[in-house]
Design a protein around this motif. Structure first.
Motif, PDB file in Angstrom:
ATOM      1  N   TYR A   1     -12.402   4.017  -4.859  1.00 11.65           N
ATOM      2  CA  TYR A   1     -11.019   4.451  -5.063  1.00 11.65           C
ATOM      3  C   TYR A   1     -10.098   3.892  -3.982  1.00 11.65           C
ATOM      4  O   TYR A   1      -8.959   3.505  -4.262  1.00 11.65           O
ATOM      5  N   SER A   2     -10.588   3.836  -2.739  1.00 10.62           N
ATOM      6  CA  SER A   2      -9.769   3.334  -1.635  1.00 10.62           C
ATOM      7  C   SER A   2      -9.420   1.864  -1.834  1.00 10.62           C
ATOM      8  O   SER A   2      -8.275   1.455  -1.637  1.00 10.62           O
ATOM      9  N   ILE A   3     -10.403   1.075  -2.237  1.00  8.98           N
ATOM     10  CA  ILE A   3     -10.166  -0.363  -2.401  1.00  8.98           C
ATOM     11  C   ILE A   3      -9.227  -0.620  -3.581  1.00  8.98           C
ATOM     12  O   ILE A   3      -8.262  -1.390  -3.474  1.00  8.98           O
ATOM     13  N   ILE A   4      -9.485   0.050  -4.707  1.00 10.36           N
ATOM     14  CA  ILE A   4      -8.652  -0.170  -5.889  1.00 10.36           C
ATOM     15  C   ILE A   4      -7.241   0.366  -5.663  1.00 10.36           C
ATOM     16  O   ILE A   4      -6.240  -0.284  -5.987  1.00 10.36           O
ATOM     17  N   ARG A   5      -7.161   1.559  -5.071  1.00  9.11           N
ATOM     18  CA  ARG A   5      -5.847   2.174  -4.858  1.00  9.11           C
ATOM     19  C   ARG A   5      -5.032   1.408  -3.822  1.00  9.11           C
ATOM     20  O   ARG A   5      -3.796   1.346  -3.923  1.00  9.11           O
ATOM     21  N   ALA A   6      -5.693   0.821  -2.819  1.00  7.50           N
ATOM     22  CA  ALA A   6      -4.963   0.078  -1.783  1.00  7.50           C
ATOM     23  C   ALA A   6      -4.201  -1.097  -2.378  1.00  7.50           C
ATOM     24  O   ALA A   6      -3.134  -1.472  -1.877  1.00  7.50           O
ATOM     25  N   TRP A   7      -4.739  -1.698  -3.425  1.00  7.58           N
ATOM     26  CA  TRP A   7      -4.058  -2.834  -4.046  1.00  7.58           C
ATOM     27  C   TRP A   7      -2.751  -2.395  -4.706  1.00  7.58           C
ATOM     28  O   TRP A   7      -1.712  -3.037  -4.544  1.00  7.58           O
ATOM     29  N   TRP A   8      -2.779  -1.267  -5.429  1.00  4.22           N
ATOM     30  CA  TRP A   8      -1.606  -0.863  -6.194  1.00  4.22           C
ATOM     31  C   TRP A   8      -0.580  -0.096  -5.371  1.00  4.22           C
ATOM     32  O   TRP A   8       0.600  -0.067  -5.732  1.00  4.22           O
ATOM     33  N   THR A   9      -0.996   0.531  -4.291  1.00  2.77           N
ATOM     34  CA  THR A   9      -0.083   1.396  -3.534  1.00  2.77           C
ATOM     35  C   THR A   9       1.098   0.626  -2.971  1.00  2.77           C
ATOM     36  O   THR A   9       2.225   1.128  -2.952  1.00  2.77           O
ATOM     37  N   GLY A  10       0.860  -0.590  -2.483  1.00  6.09           N
ATOM     38  CA  GLY A  10       1.954  -1.373  -1.925  1.00  6.09           C
ATOM     39  C   GLY A  10       3.052  -1.634  -2.944  1.00  6.09           C
ATOM     40  O   GLY A  10       4.243  -1.473  -2.665  1.00  6.09           O
ATOM     41  N   GLY A  11       2.661  -2.026  -4.160  1.00 11.93           N
ATOM     42  CA  GLY A  11       3.658  -2.265  -5.199  1.00 11.93           C
ATOM     43  C   GLY A  11       4.351  -0.993  -5.643  1.00 11.93           C
ATOM     44  O   GLY A  11       5.564  -0.988  -5.892  1.00 11.93           O
ATOM     45  N   ILE A  12       3.593   0.104  -5.736  1.00 12.24           N
ATOM     46  CA  ILE A  12       4.185   1.379  -6.152  1.00 12.24           C
ATOM     47  C   ILE A  12       5.218   1.846  -5.134  1.00 12.24           C
ATOM     48  O   ILE A  12       6.342   2.246  -5.489  1.00 12.24           O
TER      49      ILE A  12
END
Length: 269
Positions: free
Chosen positions: A54-65
């Motif tokens: 979850y940390s790796i996948i979420r880290a990618w999208w959090t910046g754009g969000i």
């Protein structure tokens, strides 16, 4: 300081981009599936694998969000992915730190349950776990927001700045956090109560169960976004101009001629 304007603004930002709710629900499902696959072997526990995935996948999208919510304007798909890539490795360090703290706490809790530790030690550890969770869920969230809004490169200073922001206005931060948590609890609790009150008879039961499952997926994708959007709006109201990001080159606004010819970016996020 009243949190009502920040909450209202954050709620409007979430509702203005329903695509992100679907995106986060897909991310959560991907992390859950990956954690289940990695947790089947004996080397890793399910929760540890889930937290890392979850940390790796979420880290990618959090910046754009966060960049989308900070600028408070629609972004085209290319600009959104460019923002995700720009902040990925910075936010990955924060997400992995959060996974390390929560994963370590869950591992120690599992050992304590199997070894039957006395009640006093368990209560003390429960208090430490609560503090660790608050640190991950509040301080690190504001560290992520400051990383994106202020284009910070050092995550050590970002965590320090996030901690300083929380300490200087604890009342407003806690009230906003509790308001978001209450809404999430009511949303999840409503679907759980409906689920447990269903009587498994007839085809209509399957239809209602499907609706409840879809509702829980929507809430699971909407509540984290509500936290991020309201906290971003609150931070910008306190320290920055609304709609401002220091790293504006990541997603520069369209030229006026582009807006006239192509129209505003409504097909992105």
């Amino acid at each position: 300081m009243s949190i009502t304007p920040a909450f209202r603004e954050g709620l409007q930002r979430v509702l203005s981009s329903p695509t992100l709710m679907v995106l986060l629900a897909v991310v959560s499902f991907m992390a859950w599936t990956t954690g289940a696959v990695l947790g089947f072997n004996g080397q890793y526990s399910f929760w540890s694998a889930l937290l890392v995935a979850y940390s790796i996948i979420r880290a990618w999208w959090t910046g754009g969000i966060l960049h989308r919510y900070a600028q408070n304007r629609p972004m085209r798909d290319g600009a959104f992915h460019r923002a995700c890539g720009t902040f990925f490795f910075r936010l990955l360090r924060l997400h992995l730190l959060s996974a390390l703290i929560l994963g370590g706490s869950l591992y120690v809790a599992e050992l304590m349950m199997f070894n039957q530790i006395n009640l006093g030690v368990m209560l003390g550890f429960g208090s430490l776990f609560g503090l660790g969770y608050i640190f991950c869920d509040v301080v690190l969230d504001y560290a992520k927001i400051r990383t994106v809004v202020e284009d910070r490169r050092s995550m050590v200073f970002a965590i320090t700045a996030g901690f300083r922001f929380v300490v200087r206005r604890p009342g407003s931060v806690v009230r906003l956090y509790l308001l978001n948590a209450t809404i999430g609890f009511i949303g999840f609790g409503s679907f759980v109560l409906v689920n447990y009150s269903l009587v498994p008879v007839g085809l209509h039961w399957l239809l209602v169960l499907l609706i409840v499952a879809l509702g829980m997926v929507v809430v699971a994708g909407w509540v984290p976004l509500l936290f991020l959007s309201t906290q971003t709006a609150f931070f910008q109201d306190e320290l920055a101009y609304p709609g401002y990001t220091a790293g504006s080159g990541v997603s520069p606004p369209d030229l006026p001629v582009t807006e006239v010819v192509a129209g505003p970016p409504t097909n992105g996020v």
